[in-house]
Design an enzyme around this catalytic site. Structure first.
Site, PDB file in Angstrom:
ATOM      1  N   GLY A 152      67.970 104.157 101.687  1.00 21.03           N
ATOM      2  CA  GLY A 152      68.802 103.462 100.712  1.00 21.03           C
ATOM      3  C   GLY A 152      70.070 104.188 100.327  1.00 21.03           C
ATOM      4  N   SER A 153      70.437 104.067  99.057  1.00 15.06           N
ATOM      5  CA  SER A 153      71.766 104.452  98.578  1.00 15.06           C
ATOM      6  C   SER A 153      72.054 105.947  98.637  1.00 15.06           C
ATOM      7  CB  SER A 153      71.960 103.956  97.138  1.00 15.06           C
ATOM      8  OG  SER A 153      71.913 102.543  97.087  1.00 15.06           O
ATOM      9  N   VAL A 154      71.059 106.774  98.898  1.00 12.65           N
ATOM     10  CA  VAL A 154      71.352 108.204  99.063  1.00 12.65           C
ATOM     11  C   VAL A 154      72.283 108.433 100.247  1.00 12.65           C
ATOM     12  CG1 VAL A 154      69.255 109.085  97.965  1.00 12.65           C
ATOM     13  CG2 VAL A 154      69.193 108.429 100.373  1.00 12.65           C
ATOM     14  N   PHE A 155      72.408 107.440 101.151  1.00 18.82           N
ATOM     15  CA  PHE A 155      73.301 107.557 102.310  1.00 18.82           C
ATOM     16  C   PHE A 155      74.767 107.298 101.938  1.00 18.82           C
ATOM     17  CE2 PHE A 155      69.970 108.236 105.129  1.00 18.82           C
ATOM     18  CZ  PHE A 155      70.383 108.263 106.449  1.00 18.82           C
ATOM     19  N   LYS A 156      75.028 106.798 100.744  1.00 20.07           N
ATOM     20  CA  LYS A 156      76.392 106.380 100.406  1.00 20.07           C
ATOM     21  C   LYS A 156      77.376 107.533 100.354  1.00 20.07           C
ATOM     22  CE  LYS A 156      74.980 102.184  97.983  1.00 20.07           C
ATOM     23  NZ  LYS A 156      74.775 101.506  96.694  1.00 20.07           N
TER      24      LYS A 156
END
Length: 596
Positions: free
Chosen positions: A311-315
Site C-alpha cells: 500500500g501507501s508506504v510505496f508513495k
C-alpha cells in the site's frame, strides 16, 4: 668389611700358656660369625618385606580409589585417545552481536536396544512404556524383534530418562553419547535461526544438519572443523529482539490480527537488529509444515517470505524519484481532482483532499491520485529502474535459505501500462516483503546510498551505489517527519516523546485466492525511521487482518493499528539501542511549580 680371625694369635698363645684348647677358641669365633651373618640377613629380609608390603598397599589403595570414583560417576563408553592436535567436530555456536548465545550444543545420550541380548523382554517393555508413555504397544513389540540385531529406541533422552532406563537393569538396553542442538532462548529469533535435524547417525555420535534459517545457510561453516569452533556472530541484538517480540505479540492480540511481522534495521549498514514473525515456534521442537496455505504455518517467516501489496508506504518512492529528476519541488502543486481514470479504472483518495495538493502534502495526506500523476510523469521505464535500484524487484541478500524464495511479484511485461504505473506508485500491483521495504527506506533516508539487508554483524557501513542525492534524501526525511508530527498527518500516534519519529502508513486491501480483494481484510503497514533528522534505524511493522475495536465502528487503517504498535516498539527499543532522548522535546509545557 674387616673380618674377625677365627684363630687370633694372641689368644692362642695365651691359651697354650694356660693349658687351654686353642680349637675351642676357633669354634667360638665361628659361632659368633654365623650369628652375626644370620642377624644381618634377617634384617635385610625384613626390610625387603616392609618395602614390598608398602608397594602392595599403595597398589591396592589406588585400585580401590579408582573403583570408588567409577562407581560414583556416570556410566560412559571408553574412548581411545591419540596424540596430536584435537579435531573439533562440534557444531559451532551462533551468537548475537554482543556475543550472547543464540544456539549451542548440549551433551546428551541416545538409547538403543540389542534384541538378541535382552534377558527379560516383557519387563523391559513395561519399563519403557512407563518412561516413554507416548510409545504404542506395536512400537514396543517391534523393538524386541530378534530378527534384527539393532533397534533405535530414542535418538535423544534426558538425564532423568537415562537414569530410569538404567534402573530397569536390562543388559540389552544400551546408551550412546551424542550432542543435541539447543536454543536456550526458546522462540526468540526462531525464524532467523531456523532449526536442525540429525543426519547420519551412529551409536557413538550423530551429525547435526541445518534445516532452515541461518542454520542451513551457514551449515558448511558451522560444521567445518577448520574454524576451530569459532562462533557465528549475527547482527541480531538479543535484548532488542526479545523486546520487539513481546511488544508485537501484545499489539497483534490487541488489534485482533491474524499475524504480524517487524523488521528493525540499521539505516547505514543494513544490519538487521531484529526480525520477528508471528505466530512463531520453539526451534527446540520445530513443527512440521502444515497442509494448505503456507502463510498459516508458524514456520512461515512473514517478514522475509511474506510477499504483500504493502500500500501507501510505496508513495515515497515516486515522490523521491520525481524530486531527483527535477520534475517537482516540495511545494509544487499537483492536481488531485478525482476520481482519476487510467485505462478505464478509477483511482480515488481515501478522502477528498481538494483540487490540488503540494508534493509534501501528497505524502502527508497520502494521496493516491497525486502519487499516480507523479508516476505517470516519470514513466514506466524510469519507474521500473528506480525500484530495481532500491532492491524491490529482486530477492533480498539476507543470509537465510528462505530469502531466495521471496521474489517480488510485479507485472511481467517490461513496458508497464499506465494502469500498472499508477497502481504500483501507491503500493498495489506489486508484492514485496517487509525486509524489502526496510532496506528501500534505509536507502531513501540514509543520504541516498543503497543498503542491502544482512544478518551478519558489520564493523561499519558498506559503500553502496548512489540512488538519490543527499538533498532529496533530506527532503524525504522532512516529509516523513511531517506525516507523524503534522496535525493532519496519517501517523500522529507514532509520536514518541524524546525521539523524533518519521514514517509512512500503508493500508492495502488483501487479495483472496481468486485474485479479488476482500472488503474487510487488509494488510496494515507502518514504515518508520528514527531519529527523523538523522535516521539511524528503520522499523517496519506489518499486521495481517488487524481490526481496532475500541470505537463504535471497527477501524482497520494502519494509522489506528500498525502505528501504535510501532510507537511502542520504538519506545522500548530506542533506549536499548543506546539512543539518548531529545531533552528539548521532553521539557514540560505550561506553568511549572519550582522551588525558590
Amino acid at each position: 668389611m674387616i673380618r674377625r680371625p677365627l684363630r687370633p694369635l694372641a689368644r692362642i698363645l695365651r691359651a697354650r700358656a694356660e693349658g687351654g684348647n686353642p680349637d675351642a677358641i676357633e669354634a667360638e669365633n665361628k659361632r659368633l660369625r654365623h650369628e652375626e651373618m644370620r642377624d644381618r640377613d634377617r634384617a635385610r629380609a625384613e626390610g625387603r618385606l616392609v618395602v614390598l608390603g608398602a608397594m602392595f598397599f599403595l597398589a591396592f589403595a589406588s585400585i580401590g580409589g579408582r573403583m570408588g570414583v567409577l562407581a560414583a560417576s556416570e556410566a560412559a563408553e571408553p574412548t581411545a585417545s591419540a596424540g596430536g592436535n584435537p579435531v573439533i567436530a562440534t557444531r559451532a555456536d551462533i551468537v548475537d552481536r554482543n556475543g550472547r548465545i543464540l544456539a549451542t550444543n548440549l551433551d546428551t545420550h541416545s538409547l538403543y536396544v540389542h534384541p538378541r541380548e535382552v534377558v527379560d523382554a516383557e519387563a523391559a517393555k513395561a519399563g519403557l512404556a512407563e518412561i516413554f508413555p507416548e510409545m504404542t504397544p506395536e512400537e514396543l513389540d517391534g523393538l524386541f524383534d530378534t530378527d534384527r540385531a539393532f533397534r533405535w529406541v530414542r535418538t535423544e533422552i534426558s538425564p532423568e530418562q537415562m537414569q530410569a532406563v538404567f534402573e530397569i537393569g536390562e543388559p540389552g538396553l544400551l546408551f550412546g553419547p551424542r550432542e543435541m542442538r539447543l536454543y536456550p532462548n526458546g522462540p526468540v529469533a526462531a525464524h532467523i535461526l531456523g532449526g536442525t535435524k540429525y543426519g547420519e547417525q551412529w551409536v557413538d555420535m550423530a551429525e547435526i544438519e541445518g534445516t532452515a534459517g541461518v542454520e542451513k545457510h551457514f551449515d558448511a561453516y558451522l560444521r567445518d572443523p577448520a574454524n576451530e569452533g569459532a562462533p557465528l556472530m549475527l547482527s541480531i541484538d538479543l535484548t532488542v529482539q526479545s523486546a520487539v517480540e513481546e511488544v508485537l505479540a501484545g499489539g497483534m492480540m490487541l488489534m485482533n490480527a491474524k499475524g504480524a511481522s517487524a523488521v528493525l534495521m540499521d539505516a547505514q549498514t543494513g544490519e538487521i537488529l531484529s526480525m520477528v514473525s508471528l505466530p512463531d515456534f520453539d526451534p527446540n521442537n520445530r513443527p512440521v509444515a502444515t497442509m494448505g496455505d503456507r502463510a498459516d504455518s508458524p514456520i512461515f517467516n512473514r517478514a522475509l517470505q511474506g510477499l504483500y501489496e504493502l500500500g501507501s508506504v510505496f508513495k515515497i518512492f515516486p515522490v523521491a524519484q520525481a524530486l531527483e529528476l527535477g520534475l517537482v519541488g516540495p511545494e509544487t502543486m499537483i492536481d488531485t481532482q478525482g476520481p482519476m481514470r487510467i485505462g478505464g479504472f478509477p483511482i480515488r483518495d481515501f478522502r477528498n483532499y481538494g483540487p490540488q495538493l503540494s508534493t509534501t502534502d501528497v505524502i502527508v495526506k497520502s494521496s493516491n491520485i497525486g502519487t499516480a500523476r507523479l508516476a505517470i510523469q516519470i514513466g514506466a521505464e524510469r519507474q521500473r529502474e528506480f525500484l530495481r535500484n532500491l532492491g524491490l524487484l529482486e530477492p533480498t541478500p539476507v543470509e537465510m535459505v528462505e530469502a531466495t524464495t521471496a521474489r517480488p511479484q510485479f507485472p511481467a511485461d517490461r513496458n508497464w501500462g499506465e494502469a500498472s504505473i499508477g497502481t504500483i506508485s501507491y503500493g498495489h500491483g506489486i508484492s514485496s516483503s517487509p525486509v524489502h521495504l526496510a532496506q528501500a527506506y534505509a536507502t531513501i533516508v540514509n543520504g541516498g546510498t543503497r543498503v542491502e539487508a544482512t544478518l551478519l554483524r558489520r564493523t561499519g557501513p558498506v559503500p553502496g551505489e548512489r540512488v538519490i542525492s543527499e538533498r532529496v534524501s533530506a527532503i524525504m526525511r522532512q516529509m516523513l517527519r511531517l506525516v507523524v508530527s503534522a496535525d493532519h498527518g496519517t501517523a500522529s500516534f507514532a509520536e514518541v516523546p524524546g525521539y523524533r519519529v518519521g514514517g509512512k502508513t500503508g493500508t492495502a486491501d488483501k487479495p483472496d485466492a481468486r485474485g479479488r480483494y476482500y472488503d474487510d481484510k487488509v494488510i496494515a503497514t507502518f514504515a518508520s525511521v528514527f531519529p527523523a533528522d538523522d535516521p539511524q534505524y528503520v522499523l517496519v511493522v506489518s499486521l495481517d487482518e488487524p481490526v481496532e475495536t475500541s470505537g463504535d465502528l471497527p477501524r482497520r487503517t494502519a494509522g489506528w493499528t500498525a502505528v501504535p504498535v510501532a510507537a511502542e516498539i520504538i519506545r522500548r527499543a530506542a533506549p536499548l539501542l543506546g539512543l539518548r532522548p531529545d531533552m528539548d522535546s521532553l521539557r514540560p509545557t505550561g506553568v511549572t511549580l519550582t522551588a525558590d
